[in-house]
Design an enzyme around this catalytic site. Structure first.
Site, PDB file in Angstrom:
ATOM      1  N   GLY A  56     -16.775  23.503 -10.338  1.00 17.05           N
ATOM      2  CA  GLY A  56     -16.333  24.283  -9.189  1.00 17.05           C
ATOM      3  C   GLY A  56     -15.359  23.500  -8.332  1.00 17.05           C
ATOM      4  O   GLY A  56     -15.279  22.270  -8.432  1.00 17.05           O
ATOM      5  N   CYS A  83     -19.800  18.705 -14.261  1.00 17.06           N
ATOM      6  CA  CYS A  83     -18.850  18.374 -13.196  1.00 17.06           C
ATOM      7  C   CYS A  83     -19.449  18.644 -11.809  1.00 17.06           C
ATOM      8  O   CYS A  83     -20.361  17.939 -11.400  1.00 17.06           O
ATOM      9  CB  CYS A  83     -17.540  19.133 -13.417  1.00 17.06           C
ATOM     10  SG  CYS A  83     -16.159  18.467 -12.468  1.00 17.06           S
ATOM     11  N   TYR A  84     -18.979  19.658 -11.075  1.00 18.15           N
ATOM     12  CA  TYR A  84     -19.599  19.972  -9.791  1.00 18.15           C
ATOM     13  C   TYR A  84     -21.084  20.257  -9.979  1.00 18.15           C
ATOM     14  O   TYR A  84     -21.904  19.917  -9.122  1.00 18.15           O
ATOM     15  CB  TYR A  84     -18.921  21.176  -9.141  1.00 18.15           C
ATOM     16  CG  TYR A  84     -19.531  21.544  -7.800  1.00 18.15           C
ATOM     17  CD1 TYR A  84     -19.055  20.972  -6.629  1.00 18.15           C
ATOM     18  CD2 TYR A  84     -20.606  22.433  -7.713  1.00 18.15           C
ATOM     19  CE1 TYR A  84     -19.625  21.278  -5.401  1.00 18.15           C
ATOM     20  CE2 TYR A  84     -21.177  22.744  -6.494  1.00 18.15           C
ATOM     21  CZ  TYR A  84     -20.697  22.160  -5.344  1.00 18.15           C
ATOM     22  OH  TYR A  84     -21.276  22.456  -4.128  1.00 18.15           O
ATOM     23  N   HIS A 173     -15.775  18.146 -18.770  1.00 18.75           N
ATOM     24  CA  HIS A 173     -15.934  19.560 -19.133  1.00 18.75           C
ATOM     25  C   HIS A 173     -16.038  19.701 -20.651  1.00 18.75           C
ATOM     26  O   HIS A 173     -15.027  19.636 -21.357  1.00 18.75           O
ATOM     27  CB  HIS A 173     -14.747  20.379 -18.625  1.00 18.75           C
ATOM     28  CG  HIS A 173     -14.743  20.577 -17.148  1.00 18.75           C
ATOM     29  ND1 HIS A 173     -15.334  21.663 -16.541  1.00 18.75           N
ATOM     30  CD2 HIS A 173     -14.236  19.815 -16.154  1.00 18.75           C
ATOM     31  CE1 HIS A 173     -15.184  21.558 -15.228  1.00 18.75           C
ATOM     32  NE2 HIS A 173     -14.521  20.447 -14.960  1.00 18.75           N
ATOM     33  N   GLU A 175     -16.653  22.403 -22.218  1.00 16.02           N
ATOM     34  CA  GLU A 175     -16.297  23.761 -22.633  1.00 16.02           C
ATOM     35  C   GLU A 175     -14.833  23.931 -23.005  1.00 16.02           C
ATOM     36  O   GLU A 175     -14.466  24.889 -23.692  1.00 16.02           O
ATOM     37  CB  GLU A 175     -16.668  24.768 -21.530  1.00 16.02           C
ATOM     38  CG  GLU A 175     -15.851  24.680 -20.246  1.00 16.02           C
ATOM     39  CD  GLU A 175     -16.405  23.705 -19.232  1.00 16.02           C
ATOM     40  OE1 GLU A 175     -16.145  23.897 -18.028  1.00 16.02           O
ATOM     41  OE2 GLU A 175     -17.087  22.736 -19.633  1.00 16.02           O
ATOM     42  N   SER A 227      -7.307  55.120 -24.850  1.00 15.39           N
ATOM     43  CA  SER A 227      -5.985  54.602 -24.500  1.00 15.39           C
ATOM     44  C   SER A 227      -5.190  54.226 -25.742  1.00 15.39           C
ATOM     45  O   SER A 227      -3.988  54.006 -25.655  1.00 15.39           O
ATOM     46  CB  SER A 227      -6.139  53.360 -23.622  1.00 15.39           C
ATOM     47  OG  SER A 227      -6.724  52.302 -24.363  1.00 15.39           O
ATOM     48  N   GLY A 228      -5.865  54.143 -26.889  1.00 19.27           N
ATOM     49  CA  GLY A 228      -5.222  53.647 -28.092  1.00 19.27           C
ATOM     50  C   GLY A 228      -5.490  52.178 -28.317  1.00 19.27           C
ATOM     51  O   GLY A 228      -5.149  51.630 -29.362  1.00 19.27           O
ATOM     52  N   GLY A 229      -6.111  51.514 -27.319  1.00 16.38           N
ATOM     53  CA  GLY A 229      -6.416  50.102 -27.435  1.00 16.38           C
ATOM     54  C   GLY A 229      -7.730  49.844 -28.149  1.00 16.38           C
ATOM     55  O   GLY A 229      -8.477  50.762 -28.495  1.00 16.38           O
ATOM     56  N   VAL A 230      -8.033  48.564 -28.341  1.00 15.91           N
ATOM     57  CA  VAL A 230      -9.237  48.167 -29.069  1.00 15.91           C
ATOM     58  C   VAL A 230     -10.496  48.548 -28.311  1.00 15.91           C
ATOM     59  O   VAL A 230     -11.448  49.092 -28.891  1.00 15.91           O
ATOM     60  CB  VAL A 230      -9.223  46.644 -29.324  1.00 15.91           C
ATOM     61  CG1 VAL A 230     -10.508  46.203 -30.021  1.00 15.91           C
ATOM     62  CG2 VAL A 230      -8.013  46.251 -30.142  1.00 15.91           C
ATOM     63  N   ASP A 231     -10.530  48.280 -27.016  1.00 16.38           N
ATOM     64  CA  ASP A 231     -11.766  48.448 -26.250  1.00 16.38           C
ATOM     65  C   ASP A 231     -12.260  49.892 -26.244  1.00 16.38           C
ATOM     66  O   ASP A 231     -13.425  50.164 -26.566  1.00 16.38           O
ATOM     67  CB  ASP A 231     -11.565  47.967 -24.809  1.00 16.38           C
ATOM     68  CG  ASP A 231     -11.056  46.538 -24.740  1.00 16.38           C
ATOM     69  OD1 ASP A 231     -11.272  45.794 -25.715  1.00 16.38           O
ATOM     70  OD2 ASP A 231     -10.440  46.176 -23.730  1.00 16.38           O
ATOM     71  N   SER A 232     -11.392  50.822 -25.864  1.00 17.78           N
ATOM     72  CA  SER A 232     -11.824  52.215 -25.795  1.00 17.78           C
ATOM     73  C   SER A 232     -12.129  52.771 -27.178  1.00 17.78           C
ATOM     74  O   SER A 232     -13.041  53.587 -27.349  1.00 17.78           O
ATOM     75  CB  SER A 232     -10.763  53.078 -25.089  1.00 17.78           C
ATOM     76  OG  SER A 232      -9.544  53.077 -25.802  1.00 17.78           O
ATOM     77  N   SER A 233     -11.394  52.314 -28.189  1.00 18.65           N
ATOM     78  CA  SER A 233     -11.639  52.797 -29.558  1.00 18.65           C
ATOM     79  C   SER A 233     -13.006  52.355 -30.064  1.00 18.65           C
ATOM     80  O   SER A 233     -13.772  53.144 -30.623  1.00 18.65           O
ATOM     81  CB  SER A 233     -10.547  52.288 -30.506  1.00 18.65           C
ATOM     82  OG  SER A 233      -9.281  52.800 -30.159  1.00 18.65           O
ATOM     83  N   LYS A 373     -13.596  39.788 -25.544  1.00 17.25           N
ATOM     84  CA  LYS A 373     -12.632  40.531 -26.355  1.00 17.25           C
ATOM     85  C   LYS A 373     -12.799  40.258 -27.852  1.00 17.25           C
ATOM     86  O   LYS A 373     -12.773  41.183 -28.662  1.00 17.25           O
ATOM     87  CB  LYS A 373     -11.202  40.159 -25.928  1.00 17.25           C
ATOM     88  CG  LYS A 373     -10.123  41.012 -26.569  1.00 17.25           C
ATOM     89  CD  LYS A 373     -10.049  42.357 -25.878  1.00 17.25           C
ATOM     90  CE  LYS A 373      -8.858  43.165 -26.327  1.00 17.25           C
ATOM     91  NZ  LYS A 373      -8.677  44.383 -25.524  1.00 17.25           N
TER      92      LYS A 373
END
Length: 517
Positions: A56, A83-84, A173, A175, A227-233, A373
């Protein structure tokens, strides 16, 4: 996987907290991120097997700086503090942190002095390993029961642990990709120390979410905006698998989509999946409202308002619905509860077209809200979606309107659409599409003089952009070779009337920035 087979990540405001979650998910373990202010409630609800404290921007020396809930610090669960997170855990357990010492930002080497379960099988005693540091303050006295097992030139407590209490702290870090073995350290923590199995899979998620959707919806009706995108499909196909024809999808074609995109979506959902779909060609309405508009925020707000009005009108024609399906992803959820307020409002204004009004009185179905994603893409493959949809590059809600700086006109949209299609075609021919996270063309609001053949031209400049990323949180430009750029530029200039110059944009997106659109 039971509800408690998970990791709680407490967010102290680090710009890379989401990367911790990504590494834990990559190890096959479910985790959730919660701000420190609501971490106690999340801890009680989740009953996690382990907890990770993020980094942080604050200093534990400042009055009112963030702290971990006392009940979590006192609980008998393994803790990894980064870290923090290390500094606040040390402080809360009676140790000491001081400022005024040499700072350490960027690459550093840690020397391993003693063995620890945290890096067992990864790092050897007596060896040095590269890590990524980002700190000004540092620990100067450890709490009772802790010992130093690794140091760096400016972090004498680079790794300090209490093996008996299963408390592990790092000043660096693990990650970030700049700590090459960091993912292995996090995997050691969740598997060997916490004792969790790798049972976070898309197959298990699919089964669990189908049951959840059926329980939530019952006999109700659901509408989903495609929308034609990955998420909504992916969201639509998953919901349809759960409740069948209780779902109806609505595709609002605003005239700002990529070439042939609306037709591709209609073909997949009607022909391949036989999902009820309403296709609304509202392009005339949108393009008339956007004609000549220059201000990018006005463009987004106009598109958002018209989208809502069109969607609401079509929903009424269907007789209404009980639920609204959305492709909300986990980063959206994290941003919406950021304890600092964060950049989420700006991000959502930039990338999306706005939420639906409360007057529609529908409950939300959000089957992807636990996923990143790349996990959505994996779920899409699990559901059998064609790879051309699963691997599709991200596309913003406002569509080509934000890839068209300056006034929006039909002619300029046609020019951009053609250039973008050629660019993507060349990327596919070169076998690069799946290597690149996102690639697109931008029609700059600049016209230049050029000579083509025996005549002068005064036409637009087209900028090409391509970035590599895993989850869109950080990105770097793709290093094309000059032969590819030359071939693509030649095609665009020869085949698209209105463009006489092509440039390549080498913009990167470091952690914490908002977008690269």
């Amino acid at each position: 996987m039971s509800a408690s087979d998970s990791i709680l990540i407490i967010d102290f405001g680090s710009q890379v907290t989401q990367l911790i979650a990504r590494r834990v998910r990559e190890a096959g373990v479910y985790c959730e991120i919660h701000p420190f202010g609501s971490a106690a409630q999340a801890f009680a609800r989740m009953r996690p097997k382990g907890v990770i404290f993020s980094g942080g921007p604050a200093s534990v020396l400042d009055d009112g700086s963030p702290r971990a809930p006392a009940e979590i610090v006192a609980a008998d669960v393994p803790i990894l503090a980064i870290c923090y997170g290390q500094q606040t855990l040390v402080t809360q357990l009676g140790g000491q942190v001081e400022g005024g010492h040499a700072r350490e930002f960027g690459r550093a080497d840690v020397t391993i002095h003693e063995p620890s379960r945290l890096y067992e099988g990864v790092w050897d005693v007596g060896m040095r390993y590269p890590v990524w540091m980002s700190h000004g303050d540092r620990v100067t006295r450890l709490p009772e029961g802790f010992k130093v097992v690794a140091t760096s030139p400016n972090a004498p407590f680079a790794i300090a642990v209490n093996e008996e209490k299963r408390r592990y702290t790092t000043m660096f870090h693990p990650e970030v990709v700049h700590t090459p073995d960091g993912g292995k350290l996090l995997a050691n923590f969740v598997h060997d120390i916490v004792g969790l199995k790798s049972d976070w899979t898309m197959s298990a998620y699919r089964e669990r979410m189908i049951e959840k959707i059926r329980a939530q919806v019952g006999k109700g009706r659901v509408i989903c905006g495609l929308s034609g995108g990955v998420d909504s499909s992916v969201a639509a196909v998953l919901i349809h698998e759960a409740i069948g024809d209780q779902l109806t999808c609505i595709l609002v074609d605003h005239g700002l989509m990529r070439m042939n995109e609306a037709a591709d979506v209609v073909a997949m959902f009607r022909d391949h999946y036989n999902i009820p779909l309403v296709h609304v060609d509202a392009s005339e309405t949108f393009l008339s409202a956007l004609e000549g508009e220059v201000d990018p925020e006005v463009k987004r707000k106009t598109i958002g308002r018209l989208f809502i009005e069109t969607f609401e009108a079509e929903a009424k024609k269907l007789g209404g619905a009980d639920f609204l399906a959305q492709g909300t992803l986990y980063p959206d959820v994290i941003e919406s509860v950021s304890f600092t307020g964060g950049p989420s409002v700006t991000i959502k204004s930039h990338h999306n077209v706005g939420g639906l009004p409360a007057r529609m009185n529908m409950k939300l179905v959000e089957p992807l809200r636990e996923l990143f994603k790349d996990e959505v893409r994996a779920l899409g493959r699990e559901l059998g979606l064609p790879e051309k949809f699963v691997g599709r590059h991200p596309f913003p809600g406002p569509g080509l309107a934000i890839r068209l700086p300056g006034g929006v006109t039909r002619d300029k949209l046609d020019i951009l659409r053609q250039a973008d299609a050629i660019y993507l075609d060349e990327i596919r021919k070169a076998g690069l599409y799946d290597t690149i996270w996102q690639a697109f063309a931008v029609l700059l609001p600049v016209q230049t003089v050029g000579v083509m053949g025996d005549g002068r031209t005064y036409e637009f400049v087209c900028a090409l952009r391509a970035v590599t990323s895993v989850d869109g949180m950080t990105a770097d430009f793709y290093p094309y070779d000059m032969a590819f750029l030359g071939r693509t530029a030649t095609r665009i200039i020869n085949e698209v009337r209105g463009i006489n110059r092509v440039v390549y944009d080498v913009t990167s997106k470091p952690p914490g920035t908002i977008e690269w659109e």
